[in-house]
Every structure is written in C-alpha cells, then in structure tokens.
Scaffold this active site. Structure first.
Site, short mmCIF file in Angstrom:
data_model
loop_
_atom_site.label_atom_id
_atom_site.label_comp_id
_atom_site.label_asym_id
_atom_site.label_seq_id
_atom_site.Cartn_x
_atom_site.Cartn_y
_atom_site.Cartn_z
N ASP A 97 0.85 -1.17 0.00
CA ASP A 97 0.00 0.00 0.00
C ASP A 97 0.90 1.23 0.00
O ASP A 97 2.09 1.14 0.28
CB ASP A 97 -0.91 -0.02 1.24
CG ASP A 97 -2.07 0.97 1.11
OD1 ASP A 97 -2.77 1.18 2.10
OD2 ASP A 97 -2.25 1.53 0.00
N ASP A 275 -7.74 -7.84 0.44
CA ASP A 275 -6.83 -7.96 1.58
C ASP A 275 -7.62 -7.61 2.83
O ASP A 275 -8.52 -6.74 2.78
CB ASP A 275 -5.65 -7.00 1.45
CG ASP A 275 -5.99 -5.65 2.07
OD1 ASP A 275 -6.60 -4.82 1.36
OD2 ASP A 275 -5.71 -5.46 3.29
#
Ligand code: APQ
Length: 381
Positions: A97, A275
């Site tokens: 991320d 996720d």
C-alpha cells in the site's frame, strides 16, 4: 530481483460468470490466481505464520506496508539487504500500500497539503513527509511487484464537498505517482502501479473517479475509500456503480475487505483482489472461521468439546486439535493459540478463494454463493 528488463506485468481475464471474474496476474515473482485473498504482512511478516506455511495454504501474494516499513527498519535498509522479498524470505508476489491510509490512521501531528502529508512517527515522534513521489520511491526500494498510488481516503459519513475534494486530490496524486513510477523504471521491471478509485458513498463521484482514473495508464485499479465503517449494503452499492465503469482487462482490488461474506458478495460484483487483517487479527483474539461460520473459542461452551474445528479439513490446525484444547490455549493466553487459529483462519480464507475460483471456471458461481451462505447460516453445530 535484478533491475534488468523483466517480462511485462500482465492480467488475463480467463472466464466470467455473471459479474464474477476468474483471471491470472503475471508478476516478476510469479502468477497470482484471481479472485485472490492477499494475507496482510504489514511489518514484513504475516503475524504468527512462517512464510512457507502461508504459501502452502495457497497464497500467491501477500501485502507489505509502506508506512510501517519506512519507519522501521526503513526502506533504504531493506533495499540494502536485498529488497523485501529476500529480507522476509517470501519469493512470491508482494503488493504494497502507499502508506497514506496508515498515516491518517496511525501517525501523529498530520498535516495534509497539495505536496503530501507531513507527520510524526507514532513510534518516536520523528518528522516525515509522505508525498506521491516519496511513496513510490519507498515501494520501489522495497522491490514491490504491485504498488499503490498515494491517495486520500476519508472516513464516512462525510459531506459531498469533502468527498469531492479528497477524490480530486487523489486524482492529482495519481498522476504524480504515475510519473514517479515511470521515472523509476517500474514498467520495465515488470512491476505494476494501481490507481485508487475514491468517491466515498456518493455514486456520481464514484463513477467520475473511476472514469477519470481509467483514462490514465495504470496496470490495475483499486477501489479505495470503503471498509471504513460504512454498512455492508453501502459498500456493495458502491461496487455496483463502480466496477461496470472500470477497465475490463485490468485487475480490480477492493482495499481492506473483508469478511468471507464481504468477499463472496464483492466477487459477485466484479472484484478480483482482496486484503484484510480479519483472519490474522481474529486468530490472535480467539476467533476461528470455518465452513459453518465463526467459532469464538473464548466461549466456555467449548471447554470440554473434543471435536476439532472441522475433521474434514486439510489444515492440521483445523483437523488435529480439539476445541477444548484451543479453548484452553486461548483462556491461558498461550502463544500457540494465535499460531493455530491464524493458521486455521488463513486456511479457511484460501479454501473459500479456491472454491470461488473453481465455481467461476465451472459456471456455477451463483450456486456456490448460495450454498456457502447456507452453510454459514447453519452455524457451528
Ligand atoms: C496494508 C493495508 C492495505 S489496504 C489499506 C486501505 C484500506 C481501506 N479500507 C481503504 C484504503 C484506501 O482508500 N486507500 C489506501 N491506500 N489504503 C486503504
């Protein structure tokens, strides 16, 4: 991984069944079968698991986190030690991320500007600036196969004007992230950069964000700004308006999602990648996911139950330990509780993903979805 030219990143859409999609992502560190669940390895470890265990359960890709790793041990140190794959002994695909989400949720003294987000570390108070360029530089130093643009995710509910402002900032940061990614040679290394769709719970802004982002050259597209406390029906409604206007032949990643039911319903609405900390965090808190719903092993009703969680399962944690024993470990706070329940939970999530992929291939996804929800509703007998 050497910096020499790699096979280009690619996505193949293999089959559709309604809006559900079966695909394959090719990365420099192997193929990712989609729909895919990506275990979260925030600080270079999937907590309470060995890398090989995670792989043996069927994970093709795990997550790393720019915010955490830039603070400890720093991206420069990870790069000096051979990159994140080598550092954590995970030779398969890694998605990272961009760090903005964690800065907003964890860091202190945050100051948002057009340039980026300045903040102080929640560890030692040291000052940092997270700009689109710095985020991509960090993800490149880590050697991430699938990188995220820096974006601004706001909590819901929010005013339309606030959502629109954050959406437009994220679009400007998308462009800067892409420029930095190409400057660092990401495409030539076979790496991917995903744009992140924002727009909150506003259908019109969701469509605008997805359309404007889709006109920019990304290898994949994330749906951000959801799983931030909104009701499930709001999240699903946003997917229903967003995925139809996302590029068909690029992967779609729904960030931070979710429970098994969230995943099943989001696959049905065209999502490819997921996720969530749910399976690993729940495992550390005594909660087991099974084919027949959740089992809270803190509950005294398990104290003398000799049955395993599921005697038909392949996973040793699920098949070879009694509920009574798991209840004991949880109650006395033994480390083995977290290890066994994390193992069980990730095994169940990958079992669910394999069932989803098989059902799409067979053209039976709708039946699979209904049967799976009936099994969950049966509850833990
Ligand atoms: C390691 C964590 C990955 S997902 C984190 C996350 C989770 C959720 N729910 C939303 C967002 C978002 O909108 N943007 C970004 N960059 N990240 C998000």
């Amino acid at each position: 991984m050497s910096d020499q030219a790699q096979k280009p990143f690619s996505f193949k859409l293999l089959k559709t069944d309604g809006a559900a999609r079966r695909g394959e992502i090719t990365t420099p560190h192997g193929v990712v079968r989609t729909p895919a669940f990506m275990p979260v390895g925030t600080q270079a470890t999937v907590k309470a698991m060995y890398p090989q265990q995670v792989r043996d359960l069927g994970a093709d890709v795990i997550l790393g986190n720019t915010y955490h790793l830039m603070l400890r041990p720093t991206a420069e140190r990870v790069a000096k030690l051979g990159g994140l794959h080598h550092f954590m002994n995970w030779p398969h695909a890694i998605l990272t991320d961009s760090g903005g989400f964690q800065v907003m949720s964890l860091a202190q003294l945050r100051k948002m500007s057009e340039e980026g987000v300045s903040f102080r570390s929640h560890h030692d108070g040291s000052k940092h600036m997270m700009s689109p360029e710095r985020s991509i530089e960090i993800q490149g130093l880590l050697g991430s196969d699938i990188q995220m643009q820096l974006d601004q995710c706001i909590a819901l509910p929010a005013e339309r004007s606030e959502i629109e402002e954050a959406m437009n900032l994220s679009l400007r940061w998308a462009d800067r992230s892409r420029t930095q990614f190409e400057k660092m040679g990401g495409p030539g290394k076979g790496q991917a950069l995903y744009g992140i769709v924002q727009g909150g719970d506003n259908p019109e802004l969701r469509v605008e964000s997805a359309q404007r982002l889709g006109e920019m050259p990304f290898e994949g597209y994330s749906v951000g700004g959801l799983a931030v406390g909104e009701p499930q029906e709001v999240m699903l409604r946003m997917l229903e308006v967003t995925t139809p206007v996302m590029p068909v032949h690029k992967p779609r990643y729904l960030m931070g999602v979710g429970t098994p039911e969230d995943i099943l319903e989001s696959v049905a609405r065209g999502i490819d990648q997921f996720d969530c900390v749910m399976p690993t965090r729940a495992g550390r808190h005594g909660l087991a996911y099974t084919r027949f719903g959740k089992v809270n092993l803190k509950n005294a009703r398990h104290a003398e139950d000799p049955r395993p969680l599921d005697e038909e399962a392949d996973c040793p944690a699920t098949r070879d330990y009694s509920r009574a024993y798991l209840h004991h470990l949880v109650r006395v706070n033994e480390g083995l509780a977290a290890m066994l329940l994390t193992w069980n939970n990730l095994a169940y999530y990958q079992f669910l993903m394999q069932g989803i992929r098989d059902a799409i291939e067979a053209g039976t996804f709708e039946d699979f979805r209904q049967k799976t929800k009936e099994d969950w509703a049966r509850g833990d007998l």
